[in-house]
Design a protein around this motif. Structure first.
Motif, mmCIF file in Angstrom:
data_model
loop_
_atom_site.group_PDB
_atom_site.id
_atom_site.type_symbol
_atom_site.label_atom_id
_atom_site.label_comp_id
_atom_site.label_asym_id
_atom_site.label_seq_id
_atom_site.Cartn_x
_atom_site.Cartn_y
_atom_site.Cartn_z
ATOM 1 N N ASN A 1 0.832 -1.195 0.000
ATOM 2 C CA ASN A 1 0.000 0.000 0.000
ATOM 3 C C ASN A 1 0.867 1.245 0.000
ATOM 4 O OD1 ASN A 1 -2.724 -0.686 -0.076
ATOM 5 N ND2 ASN A 1 -2.721 -1.286 2.075
ATOM 6 N N GLY A 2 0.443 2.233 -0.736
ATOM 7 C CA GLY A 2 1.085 3.528 -0.768
ATOM 8 C C GLY A 2 0.043 4.565 -1.130
ATOM 9 N N ILE A 3 0.407 5.816 -1.017
ATOM 10 C CA ILE A 3 -0.519 6.889 -1.374
ATOM 11 C C ILE A 3 0.215 7.957 -2.164
ATOM 12 C CG2 ILE A 3 -2.150 6.596 0.526
ATOM 13 C CD1 ILE A 3 -0.694 8.869 1.981
ATOM 14 N N TYR A 4 -0.534 8.613 -3.021
ATOM 15 C CA TYR A 4 -0.068 9.830 -3.675
ATOM 16 C C TYR A 4 -0.847 10.980 -3.074
ATOM 17 C CZ TYR A 4 2.961 8.123 -7.373
ATOM 18 O OH TYR A 4 4.006 7.576 -8.062
ATOM 19 N N ILE A 5 -0.117 12.019 -2.701
ATOM 20 C CA ILE A 5 -0.732 13.228 -2.180
ATOM 21 C C ILE A 5 -0.535 14.314 -3.227
ATOM 22 C CG2 ILE A 5 -0.743 14.914 -0.305
ATOM 23 C CD1 ILE A 5 0.657 12.716 1.394
ATOM 24 N N TYR A 6 -1.632 14.860 -3.727
ATOM 25 C CA TYR A 6 -1.577 15.919 -4.732
ATOM 26 C C TYR A 6 -1.675 17.265 -4.028
ATOM 27 C CZ TYR A 6 -2.430 12.073 -7.917
ATOM 28 O OH TYR A 6 -2.339 10.893 -8.602
ATOM 29 N N LEU A 7 -0.715 18.130 -4.315
ATOM 30 C CA LEU A 7 -0.618 19.429 -3.652
ATOM 31 C C LEU A 7 -1.094 20.544 -4.573
ATOM 32 C CD1 LEU A 7 2.875 18.922 -2.008
ATOM 33 C CD2 LEU A 7 0.629 18.535 -0.989
ATOM 34 N N ALA B 1 3.026 15.821 -6.986
ATOM 35 C CA ALA B 1 2.484 14.590 -6.417
ATOM 36 C C ALA B 1 3.572 13.954 -5.566
ATOM 37 C CB ALA B 1 2.039 13.638 -7.510
ATOM 38 N N ILE B 2 3.277 13.749 -4.293
ATOM 39 C CA ILE B 2 4.237 13.165 -3.367
ATOM 40 C C ILE B 2 3.799 11.741 -3.066
ATOM 41 C CG2 ILE B 2 5.206 13.295 -1.039
ATOM 42 C CD1 ILE B 2 4.812 16.307 -1.166
#
Length: 176
Positions: free
Chosen positions: A22-28, A33-34
């Motif tokens: 599992n991982g996530i992308y955080i859009y700023l 995209a982090i």
């Protein structure tokens, strides 16, 4: 982590890594995209813990207002209300299938090739497994929760104003 919050979160989307983790992308806000090697549940728990917000109590409050248990929007502040949107099919039982999109940063909802797409202000497009009707309903529920949050915040601000009155100075407490 605080720098991510200060830069503005527009969306949090779970993904599977190369090995199935599992991982996530955080859009700023600036379009960056982090990637983080955390589950979305762990990230949300950490995010709310950092700001001393009880996620369990928040979900109970939201559930009591909407008379629902699943698909609840999350209110972090007036500027960050997270709308849950199904973005993947989970492989395992504990895998999350929903990503969270900031209510104030949704620019458009469109359908392409029988898929619902949400366009964010940063330019990213997120594919949803929900129909357009369900996504629109969840956005309306998030708008309602934001309205109720602002109403309660206004009431609390008025409540605190009463105690700022100089007629009732705080009493000094004597310690033994």
């Amino acid at each position: 982590m605080n720098s991510i919050i200060k830069r503005g979160i527009q969306g949090i989307v779970p993904i599977y890594g190369a090995n199935g983790e599992n991982g996530i992308y955080i859009y700023l806000n600036d379009g960056e995209a982090i990637y983080m090697d955390k589950s979305i549940r762990a990230f949300l728990a950490f995010l709310f813990h950092q700001r001393r917000i009880d996620l369990y109590a928040l979900r109970q409050w939201t559930s009591s207002l909407l008379h629902r248990r699943n698909g609840l929007p999350l209110v972090f502040s007036r500027e960050l209300v997270l709308v849950p949107v199904k973005v993947r099919k989970p492989i395992g039982r504990a895998d999350g299938s929903e990503g969270y999109i900031s209510l104030l940063h949704i620019e458009d909802i469109c359908e392409k090739d029988d898929q619902t797409m949400l366009r964010l202000q940063c330019g990213k497009e997120i594919i949803s497994l929900h129909s357009r009707k369900i996504v629109e309903r969840r956005i309306v529920l998030a708008q309602f929760i934001l309205t109720m949050y602002e109403k309660e915040a206004f009431e609390w601000e008025g409540f605190s104003y009463i105690y700022q009155n100089t007629m009732y100075p705080p009493k000094k407490i004597r310690l033994f």
